[in-house]
Design a protein around this motif. Structure first.
Motif, PDB file in Angstrom:
ATOM      1  N   VAL A  10       0.873  -1.174   0.000  1.00 19.09           N
ATOM      2  CA  VAL A  10       0.000   0.000   0.000  1.00 19.09           C
ATOM      3  C   VAL A  10       0.906   1.218   0.000  1.00 19.09           C
ATOM      4  CG1 VAL A  10      -1.711   1.294   1.326  1.00 19.09           C
ATOM      5  CG2 VAL A  10      -1.829  -1.204   1.264  1.00 19.09           C
ATOM      6  N   ASP A  11       0.488   2.263  -0.689  1.00 17.92           N
ATOM      7  CA  ASP A  11       1.258   3.504  -0.743  1.00 17.92           C
ATOM      8  C   ASP A  11       1.284   4.160   0.647  1.00 17.92           C
ATOM      9  OD1 ASP A  11       2.257   6.062  -1.129  1.00 17.92           O
ATOM     10  OD2 ASP A  11       0.982   6.487  -2.864  1.00 17.92           O
ATOM     11  N   ALA A  14       0.032   7.689   0.900  1.00 16.83           N
ATOM     12  CA  ALA A  14      -1.428   7.803   0.878  1.00 16.83           C
ATOM     13  C   ALA A  14      -2.006   7.508   2.259  1.00 16.83           C
ATOM     14  CB  ALA A  14      -2.014   6.856  -0.167  1.00 16.83           C
ATOM     15  N   GLY A  45      -1.450  -5.462   2.575  1.00 15.14           N
ATOM     16  CA  GLY A  45      -2.693  -4.691   2.523  1.00 15.14           C
ATOM     17  C   GLY A  45      -3.358  -4.448   3.864  1.00 15.14           C
ATOM     18  N   ALA A  74     -10.149   3.573   3.487  1.00 17.73           N
ATOM     19  CA  ALA A  74     -10.536   4.112   2.183  1.00 17.73           C
ATOM     20  C   ALA A  74      -9.351   4.252   1.217  1.00 17.73           C
ATOM     21  CB  ALA A  74     -11.199   5.476   2.375  1.00 17.73           C
ATOM     22  N   VAL A  75      -8.143   4.029   1.707  1.00 19.44           N
ATOM     23  CA  VAL A  75      -6.958   4.142   0.848  1.00 19.44           C
ATOM     24  C   VAL A  75      -6.897   2.947  -0.104  1.00 19.44           C
ATOM     25  CG1 VAL A  75      -4.424   4.167   0.842  1.00 19.44           C
ATOM     26  CG2 VAL A  75      -5.685   5.477   2.568  1.00 19.44           C
ATOM     27  N   SER A  76      -6.579   3.222  -1.338  1.00 18.97           N
ATOM     28  CA  SER A  76      -6.490   2.171  -2.350  1.00 18.97           C
ATOM     29  C   SER A  76      -5.518   1.070  -1.914  1.00 18.97           C
ATOM     30  CB  SER A  76      -6.018   2.786  -3.673  1.00 18.97           C
ATOM     31  OG  SER A  76      -5.895   1.782  -4.651  1.00 18.97           O
ATOM     32  N   GLY A  77      -5.967  -0.156  -2.032  1.00 15.17           N
ATOM     33  CA  GLY A  77      -5.109  -1.298  -1.713  1.00 15.17           C
ATOM     34  C   GLY A  77      -5.204  -1.779  -0.279  1.00 15.17           C
ATOM     35  N   HIS A  79      -6.806  -3.616   2.625  1.00 14.62           N
ATOM     36  CA  HIS A  79      -7.802  -4.660   2.848  1.00 14.62           C
ATOM     37  C   HIS A  79      -8.430  -4.542   4.226  1.00 14.62           C
ATOM     38  CE1 HIS A  79      -6.489  -6.454  -0.839  1.00 14.62           C
ATOM     39  NE2 HIS A  79      -5.263  -6.595  -0.372  1.00 14.62           N
TER      40      HIS A  79
END
Length: 109
Positions: A10-11, A14, A45, A74-77, A79
């Motif tokens: 995950v970034d 972010a 994740g 809510a962050v992309s990637g 889980h």
């Protein structure tokens, strides 16, 4: 300064941006600027955020936990987002320079 352990799934920037968007319910600044984030772990994740609080009797603990899970989730990637309590004393020295500016602007410090 928070301790980080990130595997790149995950970034992390972010995640930090999401945490920067979580405000302390009682003060006009984020939990990052307040120095509450002590640890950040990202593995496959799953993001684990270690938080301390300004007081063990802080009435907003549950609200902060929920806001962190919602923002980080809510962050992309991501889980799953998990909040762990870190029982370390919080002091005024934990507030970032930006946070101190914000607190001075509203005459808190």
């Amino acid at each position: 300064m928070a301790v980080e352990r990130c595997d790149g799934s995950v970034d992390r920037d972010a995640v930090w941006a999401a945490l920067q968007g979580v405000d302390d319910p009682e003060l006009p600044l984020s939990i990052v600027d307040l120095g509450l984030v002590r640890r950040l772990g990202i593995t496959d994740g799953v993001v684990t955020v270690g938080l301390t609080y300004t007081s063990l009797a802080c009435p907003c603990v549950e609200m902060i936990r929920e806001d962190v899970v919602e923002a980080v989730g809510a962050v992309s990637g991501v889980h799953r987002a998990v909040v762990e309590d870190v029982l370390e004393p919080w002091t005024r020295r934990d507030v970032t320079p930006h946070g101190l500016e914000l607190l001075r602007a509203v005459a808190v410090v």
